[in-house]
Design a protein around this motif. Sequence first.
Motif, mmCIF file in Angstrom:
data_model
loop_
_atom_site.group_PDB
_atom_site.id
_atom_site.type_symbol
_atom_site.label_atom_id
_atom_site.label_comp_id
_atom_site.label_asym_id
_atom_site.label_seq_id
_atom_site.Cartn_x
_atom_site.Cartn_y
_atom_site.Cartn_z
ATOM 1 N N ARG A 1 12.991 35.556 -9.941
ATOM 2 C CA ARG A 1 11.622 34.709 -9.641
ATOM 3 C C ARG A 1 11.810 34.161 -8.204
ATOM 4 O O ARG A 1 11.201 33.928 -7.690
ATOM 5 C CB ARG A 1 11.329 33.686 -10.540
ATOM 6 N N HIS B 1 7.655 37.609 -6.520
ATOM 7 C CA HIS B 1 6.593 36.852 -7.192
ATOM 8 C C HIS B 1 6.502 37.475 -8.558
ATOM 9 O O HIS B 1 6.730 38.891 -8.930
ATOM 10 C CB HIS B 1 5.540 37.301 -6.384
ATOM 11 N N GLU C 1 4.223 38.268 -10.413
ATOM 12 C CA GLU C 1 3.380 39.557 -10.578
ATOM 13 C C GLU C 1 3.977 40.778 -10.309
ATOM 14 O O GLU C 1 3.755 41.825 -10.809
ATOM 15 C CB GLU C 1 2.112 39.374 -9.721
ATOM 16 N N LYS D 1 6.355 45.952 -5.305
ATOM 17 C CA LYS D 1 5.758 44.665 -4.486
ATOM 18 C C LYS D 1 5.092 45.619 -3.266
ATOM 19 O O LYS D 1 3.746 44.941 -3.155
ATOM 20 C CB LYS D 1 6.884 43.867 -3.689
ATOM 21 N N ASP E 1 0.829 44.656 -3.134
ATOM 22 C CA ASP E 1 0.425 44.155 -1.646
ATOM 23 C C ASP E 1 -0.740 45.089 -1.048
ATOM 24 O O ASP E 1 -1.744 44.534 -0.784
ATOM 25 C CB ASP E 1 1.531 44.594 -0.394
ATOM 26 N N ARG F 1 -4.891 36.588 -8.425
ATOM 27 C CA ARG F 1 -4.930 35.475 -7.403
ATOM 28 C C ARG F 1 -5.563 35.678 -6.240
ATOM 29 O O ARG F 1 -6.023 36.719 -5.921
ATOM 30 C CB ARG F 1 -3.294 35.503 -7.040
ATOM 31 N N TRP G 1 -2.886 35.726 -2.383
ATOM 32 C CA TRP G 1 -1.597 36.701 -2.167
ATOM 33 C C TRP G 1 -1.576 37.032 -0.819
ATOM 34 O O TRP G 1 -2.370 37.065 0.244
ATOM 35 C CB TRP G 1 -2.028 37.898 -2.895
ATOM 36 N N VAL H 1 1.111 33.485 0.080
ATOM 37 C CA VAL H 1 2.122 32.837 -1.074
ATOM 38 C C VAL H 1 3.415 33.088 -0.405
ATOM 39 O O VAL H 1 3.976 34.159 0.286
ATOM 40 C CB VAL H 1 1.817 32.989 -2.000
ATOM 41 N N ALA H 2 4.346 32.277 -1.023
ATOM 42 C CA ALA H 2 5.928 32.814 -1.100
ATOM 43 C C ALA H 2 6.507 32.785 0.241
ATOM 44 O O ALA H 2 5.937 32.881 1.095
ATOM 45 C CB ALA H 2 6.097 34.086 -1.704
ATOM 46 N N GLU H 3 7.685 32.148 0.237
ATOM 47 C CA GLU H 3 8.561 32.268 1.520
ATOM 48 C C GLU H 3 8.094 31.309 2.572
ATOM 49 O O GLU H 3 8.476 31.395 3.735
ATOM 50 C CB GLU H 3 8.804 33.630 2.137
#
Length: 470
Positions: free
Chosen positions: A281, A285, A287, A313, A317, A406, A409, A412-414
């Motif tokens: 994780r 992500h 998902e 991923k 995307d 979501r 998307w 998110v992240a980083e």
Amino acid sequence: MALVLYNTLTGRKEPLVPVQAGRVGLYVCGPTVYDHSHIGHARAAVVFDVLVRHLTRRGYQVTYVRNFTDVDDKIIQRANENGEDCRTLAERHIQSYHDDMDALGNQRPDFEPRATEYIESMVRDIQAMIANGSAYPVDGDVYFDVTRPRQYGRLSGRNLEDMRAGARVEVDERKRSPFDFALWKESKPGEPAWPTPWGVPGRPGWHTECLAMSHDLLGAAFDIHGGGHDLVFPHHENEIAQADALGRPFARLWMHNGFVRVNQEKMSKSLGNFFTIRQVREKFHPEVIRLFLLTKQYRGPVDFSEEALLDNKKGLDKAYRSLREAAEFGPPADPGPETAELWETFQAALDDDLNTAKALGHLFEAVRELNRLLDEARSGKPDKDRIRSWAGFIRAMGAVFGFLEREDWGDVAEAEDGLSAEAVEDLIRQRNEARGSKNWAEADRIRNELKSQGVVLEDTAGKTTWRRVT
RNA sequence: GGCGGCAUAGCCAAGUGGUAAGGCAGCGGUCUGCAAAACCGUUAUUCCCCGGUUCGAAUCCGGGUGCCGCCUCCA
């Protein structure tokens, strides 16, 4: 077409015919909570979560039970090492498991019983087995006599003669057969202990809890019993043996998910090649993990690697990008008649022993169709209704898999390391000024600078969007 | 020794008698200032090997080869 599932007990696919019409009772063996869960645990949970979603979608009223084994040798050992009590250790790892499973988007089962809450039922069953001679006490322990059931080995397709006694574990000479298994273990001082009618306080062996819990929560005869493939023998075999010994009907259909592998080998604690869910994780992500675990039909092995996660991923995307662009034409609408045929094909794939790999292929066909419509829209012929309908369709398929739900998307992240969103947008403004005056060198310089920071720009009609890449 | 599973393009992966889904990567094109993204086209005359059945097989049968799993920790 009927929904069919592969039954380990018979070795073939069978139509699902519930004990009670319209209802499905599902019992899945959960984790022993002495450590964090790894990707193998994630696969089992995701597979059965998708099964529940699909069955529900198909109109069944599903009762989903997944247990926690919270008393066991490994828990005792680990608790001793840590100098804490078993309950504290188990509680912490139940929370950790919930945290991982929630993150992965798995719905909570209807019941999550813990072995320690069902000791009375287990004692009741063990006593009955002692009484009818299928179990026998040795010192303070109680063992099950595997020669008693008529067909010991019928689930795993083996017989007592052909098994290798002592292949991995010393043979306990006190047992009548080396394959007899402990129903009850006498407790040493300081270990968890419960009183018994036969006078020796102790704790249950592993194989009785699922029998007792499934019985109490789903009734004796229920529809599906599931778990990882490594549970076929001895765990599930031994559950069946006990049910036989008690003359009790039991699960009709047995489902087992394949392993997650690393470099062609089973991911396992003993090989030390496991990745915990929380480790993965950190880089991907949830998902993406979920999609990866569903790219193959559940019975086969799936090979874990960062490359595989990365490929998935990109796929996710792509789907999210389409949905985001489609949202500019309005919210997703109910899927229209145009999608009906693909929807049937999609459902049929899942009806066929939960073929998520095939169903996923259909989802991406729909993504391509949506992108086609979006391309047409860009060239000035927007068909809003169709766009919204296909977007809704993709969302509906995503909902069966438990992803594509979501709204954020891509943003998110980083985000915590690297440039802030404000900084990125400021640079985009500067670049667009340069572009406005046809200063391409400066525009490209800024774009490359952002790219080196992991931000990719996309110029579309009158607007520049951006996203982070890893 | 016993039981079971798997082998499909560069990688991942559907397909169980009727002429190779889908994803990633690659190549050509459209679009774009250039890109990116997306779309269109293309990429396995062929499904581990050898036989057999069939009008027809990746799919069925027989025999090999290779990999993996289980045979009391394990999802």
